[in-house]
Design an enzyme around this catalytic site. Structure first.
Site, mmCIF file in Angstrom:
data_model
loop_
_atom_site.group_PDB
_atom_site.id
_atom_site.type_symbol
_atom_site.label_atom_id
_atom_site.label_comp_id
_atom_site.label_asym_id
_atom_site.label_seq_id
_atom_site.Cartn_x
_atom_site.Cartn_y
_atom_site.Cartn_z
ATOM 1 N N ILE A 125 0.830 -1.199 0.000
ATOM 2 C CA ILE A 125 0.000 0.000 0.000
ATOM 3 C C ILE A 125 0.865 1.249 0.000
ATOM 4 O O ILE A 125 0.608 2.204 -0.740
ATOM 5 C CB ILE A 125 -0.935 0.017 1.226
ATOM 6 C CG1 ILE A 125 -1.895 -1.174 1.185
ATOM 7 C CG2 ILE A 125 -1.721 1.335 1.303
ATOM 8 C CD1 ILE A 125 -2.747 -1.304 2.447
ATOM 9 N N ALA A 126 1.884 1.258 0.844
ATOM 10 C CA ALA A 126 2.769 2.425 0.955
ATOM 11 C C ALA A 126 4.108 1.970 1.493
ATOM 12 O O ALA A 126 4.212 0.939 2.171
ATOM 13 C CB ALA A 126 2.149 3.473 1.862
ATOM 14 N N SER A 127 5.139 2.752 1.197
ATOM 15 C CA SER A 127 6.488 2.392 1.636
ATOM 16 C C SER A 127 7.237 3.637 2.080
ATOM 17 O O SER A 127 7.083 4.717 1.506
ATOM 18 C CB SER A 127 7.255 1.706 0.505
ATOM 19 O OG SER A 127 8.535 1.308 0.933
ATOM 20 N N SER B 153 9.675 1.263 6.968
ATOM 21 C CA SER B 153 8.722 0.168 6.878
ATOM 22 C C SER B 153 7.960 0.199 5.561
ATOM 23 O O SER B 153 8.021 1.176 4.812
ATOM 24 C CB SER B 153 7.716 0.258 8.039
ATOM 25 O OG SER B 153 6.965 1.462 7.927
ATOM 26 N N THR B 154 7.240 -0.885 5.320
ATOM 27 C CA THR B 154 6.316 -0.969 4.187
ATOM 28 C C THR B 154 4.971 -1.453 4.719
ATOM 29 O O THR B 154 4.918 -2.353 5.559
ATOM 30 C CB THR B 154 6.822 -1.942 3.114
ATOM 31 O OG1 THR B 154 8.083 -1.487 2.621
ATOM 32 C CG2 THR B 154 5.842 -2.030 1.938
ATOM 33 N N VAL B 155 3.905 -0.836 4.235
ATOM 34 C CA VAL B 155 2.561 -1.236 4.628
ATOM 35 C C VAL B 155 1.948 -2.050 3.499
ATOM 36 O O VAL B 155 1.990 -1.647 2.330
ATOM 37 C CB VAL B 155 1.667 -0.016 4.940
ATOM 38 C CG1 VAL B 155 0.262 -0.473 5.344
ATOM 39 C CG2 VAL B 155 2.279 0.829 6.047
ATOM 40 N N LYS C 207 1.939 -3.547 8.738
ATOM 41 C CA LYS C 207 3.082 -2.625 8.695
ATOM 42 C C LYS C 207 4.322 -3.424 9.057
ATOM 43 O O LYS C 207 4.517 -3.814 10.211
ATOM 44 C CB LYS C 207 2.883 -1.464 9.668
ATOM 45 C CG LYS C 207 3.908 -0.345 9.470
ATOM 46 C CD LYS C 207 3.603 0.822 10.383
ATOM 47 C CE LYS C 207 4.421 2.047 10.002
ATOM 48 N NZ LYS C 207 3.932 2.708 8.799
ATOM 49 N N ASP D 271 4.667 12.616 15.680
ATOM 50 C CA ASP D 271 4.897 12.831 14.247
ATOM 51 C C ASP D 271 3.570 13.061 13.514
ATOM 52 O O ASP D 271 3.271 12.403 12.519
ATOM 53 C CB ASP D 271 5.637 11.634 13.645
ATOM 54 C CG ASP D 271 6.233 11.937 12.268
ATOM 55 O OD1 ASP D 271 6.395 13.130 11.934
ATOM 56 O OD2 ASP D 271 6.525 10.985 11.523
#
Length: 319
Positions: A39-41, A45-47, A62, A156
């Protein structure tokens, strides 16, 4: 609160395909969680979209970078923060279901939010009107209040860590990860963790953070939602506050805009120790006022439009 399509409109979250095959795709972590499409990186980490095979439930996975796998200090903090985050219950927070370690990758199992990030929405649609900003902030502040009352600080807050679902839900993600990474042995003590444009002064100067630091970051985010840019710019974290954009006069053009302007002005006092005048509850109350003003303004606009249409109809029939 849900963000209506009238406010946000439809959008898609597109993931760029990787040029290299991902060895994790198809793997079942901990004998339970099947890894599907990314999904996202990011740098840490990468999701992935995943499946809890035991409950037949879609989840988000995650997966932390493998360089953290040998860091016992990080793993201990990661597990502790994951347990704490799993105890948070709020519609404004992405739910954490589980955490694990497959021997190479620490990972979190989270609620799958179908949609995209607030950053993607900003890139596609640009600045938002005050009533839409109030609609984004309200569930965020509800979620932060729950976390802060439980003793957790995000550290964050930024558009990338705010998810907007296809049905208009607003949810904050990544609670606890910044603190876990901060305690990793592979993290240099000279590195300032977080995103410079959204950090509170004390995070940059001492690395300390408490709930008021998250409130400060919400003020930065609110400014960006209204204007399309962050209020402070700079090449380095300790230079960010040297370049401050002016408070824009158009905030006072509507009552909800004026209320949001007051919030931002109070929160973004950047001298250390002086930007702490508003709590989660204070800002939630002010945002609620902005929403109420937005509803009143909308009713006034609709009434004026109906009146104009009626007058036009009368003129047409007289002719």
């Amino acid at each position: 609160m849900l963000l209506t399509q009238e406010i946000l409109g439809p959008y898609d979250c597109q993931v760029q395909p990787s040029r290299q095959p991902d060895p994790l795709i198809g793997v079942v972590l901990d004998g339970r969680y099947q890894v599907d499409a990314p999904i996202a990186s990011g740098g840490m980490s990468t999701v992935y979209r995943g499946l809890d095979t035991r409950l037949d439930r879609p989840v988000a996975l995650k997966v932390m970078d493998s360089r953290y796998s040998g860091d016992q200090q990080f793993l201990t903090r990661f597990q502790r923060e994951a347990r704490a985050a799993a105890g948070l219950k709020s519609p404004g927070l992405v739910a954490v279901y589980d955490q694990g370690f497959d021997g190479r990758h620490p990972f979190l199992v989270m609620e799958l939010v179908e949609g995209g990030t607030l950053r993607e929405l900003l890139r596609e649609r640009g600045p938002m009107p005050p009533h839409a900003v109030a609609a984004v902030l309200a569930p965020m502040l509800d979620g932060l209040a729950v976390a802060h009352h439980a003793g957790l600080v995000h550290r964050d807050i930024k558009p990338e860590n705010v998810l907007i679902s296809d049905t208009g839900e607003v949810k904050i993600t990544d609670f606890g990860l910044v603190r876990a990474v901060a305690e990793a042995k592979i993290t240099s003590t000279s590195v300032i963790l977080g995103t410079a444009a959204y950090l509170s002064p004390e995070q940059v100067s001492t690395g300390d953070a408490d709930p008021r630091s998250d409130v400060y970051s919400v003020g930065i985010l609110a400014y960006e939602l209204l204007t399309g840019a962050t209020p402070f710019t700079g090449q380095l974290p300790n230079q960010v506050w040297l370049y401050r954009r002016p408070i824009l006069d158009y905030w006072a053009e509507s009552e909800e805009g004026e209320t949001l302007g007051q919030i931002i002005t109070h929160v973004l006092v950047h001298e250390i120790g002086h930007h702490f005048g508003l709590s989660d509850d204070d800002i939630k109350r002010m945002v609620k006022e902005a929403e109420e003003h937005a509803g009143e303004d909308k009713s006034k606009r609709e009434l004026a439009e109906a009146k104009n249409q009626g007058e036009a109809l009368v003129h047409a029939t007289e002719k």
